[in-house]
Write an enzyme that holds these catalytic residues in place. Structure first.
Site, PDB file in Angstrom:
ATOM      1  N   SER A 157      12.467  12.255 -15.386  1.00  0.00           N
ATOM      2  CA  SER A 157      12.919  11.315 -16.405  1.00  0.00           C
ATOM      3  C   SER A 157      14.422  11.527 -16.548  1.00  0.00           C
ATOM      4  CB  SER A 157      12.196  11.636 -17.717  1.00  0.00           C
ATOM      5  OG  SER A 157      12.725  10.866 -18.768  1.00  0.00           O
ATOM      6  N   LYS A 173      12.195   7.894 -13.221  1.00  0.00           N
ATOM      7  CA  LYS A 173      12.084   7.090 -14.444  1.00  0.00           C
ATOM      8  C   LYS A 173      13.439   7.127 -15.131  1.00  0.00           C
ATOM      9  CE  LYS A 173      10.273   8.570 -18.938  1.00  0.00           C
ATOM     10  NZ  LYS A 173       9.103   9.139 -19.640  1.00  0.00           N
ATOM     11  N   LYS A 206      15.707   5.955 -18.586  1.00  0.00           N
ATOM     12  CA  LYS A 206      15.641   5.496 -19.966  1.00  0.00           C
ATOM     13  C   LYS A 206      16.432   4.201 -20.051  1.00  0.00           C
ATOM     14  CE  LYS A 206      13.373   8.938 -21.853  1.00  0.00           C
ATOM     15  NZ  LYS A 206      12.139   8.759 -22.643  1.00  0.00           N
ATOM     16  N   ASP A 208      11.632   3.617 -19.259  1.00  0.00           N
ATOM     17  CA  ASP A 208      11.064   4.018 -20.550  1.00  0.00           C
ATOM     18  C   ASP A 208      12.026   3.564 -21.646  1.00  0.00           C
ATOM     19  OD1 ASP A 208       9.887   5.192 -22.754  1.00  0.00           O
ATOM     20  OD2 ASP A 208       9.944   7.255 -21.974  1.00  0.00           O
ATOM     21  N   GLU A 238       7.563   1.690 -19.810  1.00  0.00           N
ATOM     22  CA  GLU A 238       6.947   2.561 -20.811  1.00  0.00           C
ATOM     23  C   GLU A 238       7.429   2.187 -22.214  1.00  0.00           C
ATOM     24  OE1 GLU A 238       7.418   6.645 -19.624  1.00  0.00           O
ATOM     25  OE2 GLU A 238       6.888   7.421 -21.598  1.00  0.00           O
ATOM     26  N   ASP A 281       3.116   5.187 -24.535  1.00  0.00           N
ATOM     27  CA  ASP A 281       3.383   6.592 -24.840  1.00  0.00           C
ATOM     28  C   ASP A 281       3.187   6.760 -26.354  1.00  0.00           C
ATOM     29  OD1 ASP A 281       4.646   9.014 -25.553  1.00  0.00           O
ATOM     30  OD2 ASP A 281       6.387   8.744 -24.299  1.00  0.00           O
ATOM     31  N   LYS A 310       0.672  12.932 -23.583  1.00  0.00           N
ATOM     32  CA  LYS A 310       1.446  14.120 -23.961  1.00  0.00           C
ATOM     33  C   LYS A 310       0.548  14.918 -24.877  1.00  0.00           C
ATOM     34  CE  LYS A 310       6.023  12.084 -23.751  1.00  0.00           C
ATOM     35  NZ  LYS A 310       7.071  11.417 -24.543  1.00  0.00           N
ATOM     36  N   GLY A 327       6.472  14.403 -20.688  1.00  0.00           N
ATOM     37  CA  GLY A 327       7.168  15.648 -21.031  1.00  0.00           C
ATOM     38  C   GLY A 327       7.962  15.479 -22.309  1.00  0.00           C
TER      39      GLY A 327
HETATM   40  O1  OSB Z   1       9.558   9.240 -24.127  1.00  0.00           O
HETATM   41  O2  OSB Z   1       8.902  10.418 -22.502  1.00  0.00           O
HETATM   42  C1  OSB Z   1       9.612  10.290 -23.509  1.00  0.00           C
HETATM   43  C2  OSB Z   1      11.838  13.395 -23.897  1.00  0.00           C
HETATM   44  C3  OSB Z   1      11.849  13.527 -25.264  1.00  0.00           C
HETATM   45  C4  OSB Z   1      11.182  12.595 -26.036  1.00  0.00           C
HETATM   46  C5  OSB Z   1      10.502  11.540 -25.438  1.00  0.00           C
HETATM   47  C6  OSB Z   1      10.471  11.415 -24.058  1.00  0.00           C
HETATM   48  C7  OSB Z   1      11.177  12.343 -23.281  1.00  0.00           C
HETATM   49  C8  OSB Z   1      11.292  12.268 -21.829  1.00  0.00           C
HETATM   50  C9  OSB Z   1      11.637  13.542 -21.118  1.00  0.00           C
HETATM   51  O3  OSB Z   1      11.234  11.242 -21.195  1.00  0.00           O
HETATM   52  C10 OSB Z   1      10.585  14.018 -20.217  1.00  0.00           C
HETATM   53  C11 OSB Z   1      10.867  15.418 -19.735  1.00  0.00           C
HETATM   54  O4  OSB Z   1      11.561  15.553 -18.727  1.00  0.00           O
HETATM   55  O5  OSB Z   1      10.403  16.387 -20.382  1.00  0.00           O
HETATM   56 MG    MG Z   2       8.125   7.981 -23.140  1.00  0.00          MG
END
Ligand code: OSB
Ligand code: MG
Length: 371
Positions: free
Chosen positions: A135, A161, A163, A188, A213, A238, A262, A290
Site C-alpha cells: 500500500s 495499491k 491511496k 484505496d 477500496e 474495508d 483487518k 494492514g
Molecule cells: O485503509 O488500508 C487502509 C493504513 C492505515 C489505515 C488504513 C489503511 C492503511 C493502509 C496501510 O493502507 C497498509 C499497511 O501497509 O499496513
Molecule cells: Mg483501506
C-alpha cells in the site's frame, strides 16, 4: 486457560517513510501491545488503533482505558477454554473492536504456544506461503510515486495499491498505466468520495484496476451497492465491514465484490474467521489489510492470511518497509517472488524481542487477576 496477568504497553516507533492517506500524514506510530500470561506461557497482541480517530472512532487514547477498566477485568474474571471464547466475554462492551482484538489475539497466541501448534494451524489455515502486495501512500509528486512503485515492483510485490483522493487519482493512474500497462493495481480512497461523484468514479474503469477500496462513507453499505451498479471496477469494502453480518449484507446486496479483512477492525480472529467464511459462501475473495503494524500484529496478519479464501495479495509486507528495526525475530521477509513462507514453528513463528519492546516503551501497566 486462566489468565493470570495482562501487561499493557505503549511503544513509540518512527516509520522509515511517512504514510499519507486521505486522512493525513503519519510519521510514526504509537502502538499498544498487550502481553497475557496464562498457565506459564505468554501471548502477545497488538492494538491497531491509530494515533487519531480518523480511520475509525477508536484511537490510542481510547484503547488504553477500555482495556484497563473493562476488557482486562472481564478477561481475568474466570478461566476460558480457548481464544474463541473472548468474543462472548467482551460482548457487553459495545464497539472498541481494536481494543478487543488486541486481547483476543493475545489469547489465541497464548493458546497456540501452549498447545505447541503454529497459530496458523490453530486458526484453520492451509496455505504454506502467502502473496504480498504493498500500500503506497500519497506522495509529494507523481514522479515520487512512480519511483516508489518501481522499487516495490523490483522487490517482487504482487499487487500495487495506491491511496487516492480528489486531485490525486485519475492524473496519477494515467501516469502509472502509461508506464506499466499490465501490473496488478488497486486504489484505496478511505471514503474520500461521495455518490455525487459517480461520473468521476466511473472514469476509474479505464485503468483496469483489481479493485477500488472503500470509495464512499465508512458507515455506509447500501450506497456502495448503488455505486457498484454504476461502475465496472470491483468495489472492495474495508471500513464498512465491522462483523460477519455486515459482510453477509454487503455481499447479498452487491455492495462489494471483494472484502478486506483487518483483524483489528472486526474485533479479533474469531470474527475475522466468520467474515472469511461468509465471503467463501458467497464465492467472494478476501485479503488481509494492514494498519502499519509492528511485527506482533504483522505476524498475526500472516497467520490469518493462510486461510483458504485469502485469495488476493494482502497489505502484509516486509518489516523493513516500515521499521528500521522491527520488534520480532526474524523480521518479516518477503521473497523475490513476492511471497512470505509460512513457518511450522509453534506460535507465530516469530519471537518478540522484549529488549526492543522495553526500549520503545513509554508507559506500561500490569493488571492481575483478582485485583
Ligand atoms: O485503509 O488500508 C487502509 C493504513 C492505515 C489505515 C488504513 C489503511 C492503511 C493502509 C496501510 O493502507 C497498509 C499497511 O501497509 O499496513
Ligand atoms: Mg483501506
Amino acid at each position: 486457560m486462566k489468565i493470570e496477568s495482562i501487561t499493557l504497553r505503549e511503544i513509540h516507533m518512527p516509520l522509515v517513510h511517512c504514510f499519507e492517506t486521505s486522512f493525513g500524514r503519519v510519521y510514526g506510530r504509537r502502538i499498544l501491545l498487550v502481553g497475557v500470561e496464562a498457565d506459564g506461557v505468554r501471548g502477545w497482541g497488538e492494538c491497531v488503533a491509530g494515533e487519531d480517530p480518523y480511520y475509525s472512532s477508536e484511537w490510542t487514547e481510547t484503547a488504553w482505558p477500555t482495556i484497563k477498566n473493562y476488557l482486562a477485568p472481564l478477561l481475568m474474571a474466570s478461566a476460558l477454554e480457548v481464544g474463541r471464547d473472548c468474543e462472548a466475554r467482551f460482548a457487553r462492551v459495545r464497539g472498541h473492536r481494536m481494543a478487543k482484538a488486541a486481547l483476543e489475539n493475545a489469547v489465541w497466541d497464548a493458546e497456540a504456544r501452549q498447545k505447541q501448534l503454529p497459530l496458523w494451524k490453530l486458526l484453520g489455515g492451509t496455505r504454506r506461503e502467502i502473496a504480498c502486495g504493498v500500500s503506497i501512500g500519497i506522495q509529494d509528486s507523481p514522479e515520487q510515486l512512480l519511483q516508489k512503485i518501481e522499487t516495490e515492483l523490483a522487490a517482487g510485490y504482487r499487487r500495487i495499491k495506491i491511496k487516492v483522493k480528489p486531485g490525486w487519482d485519475l492524473n496519477v493512474l494515467e501516469k502509472i498505466r502509461s508506464r506499466w500497462a499490465d501490473i496488478v493495481l488497486s486504489v484505496d480512497a478511505n471514503s474520500a468520495y461521495t455518490l455525487d461523484q459517480v461520473e468521476h468514479l466511473r472514469k476509474f474503469d479505464a485503468f483496469k484496476l483489481l479493485m477500488m477500496e472503500q470509495p464512499l462513507w465508512n458507515d455506509e453499505i447500501y450506497l456502495h451497492a448503488r455505486l457498484q451498479k454504476s461502475i465496472q471496477t470491483a468495489i472492495c469494502l474495508d471500513e464498512s465491514i465491522l462483523n460477519a453480518r455486515d459482510a453477509d449484507f454487503a455481499l447479498e446486496i452487491g455492495a462489494a465484490r471483494i472484502i478486506n479483512i483487518k483483524v483489528g477492525r472486526v474485533g479479533g480472529f474469531t470474527e475475522a474467521k466468520k467474515i472469511h467464511d461468509v465471503a467463501l459462501r458467497h464465492d467472494v475473495p478476501v485479503w488481509c489489510g494492514g494498519m502499519l503494524e509492528s511485527g506482533v500484529g504483522r505476524s498475526h496478519n500472516i497467520a490469518l492470511s493462510t486461510l483458504e479464501n485469502f485469495r488476493l495479495p494482502g497489505d502484509v509486507s516486509a518489516s523493513k518497509r516500515y521499521w528500521k528495526e522491527d520488534i520480532i525475530e526474524p523480521e518479516v521477509e518477503v521473497r523475490a517472488d513476492g511471497m512470505i513462507a509460512i513457518s511450522d514453528a509453534p506460535g507465530t513463528g516469530y519471537q518478540v524481542r522484549e529488549d526492543l519492546v522495553r526500549k520503545f516503551t513509554v508507559r506500561e501497566e500490569t493488571f492481575r487477576a483478582g485485583k
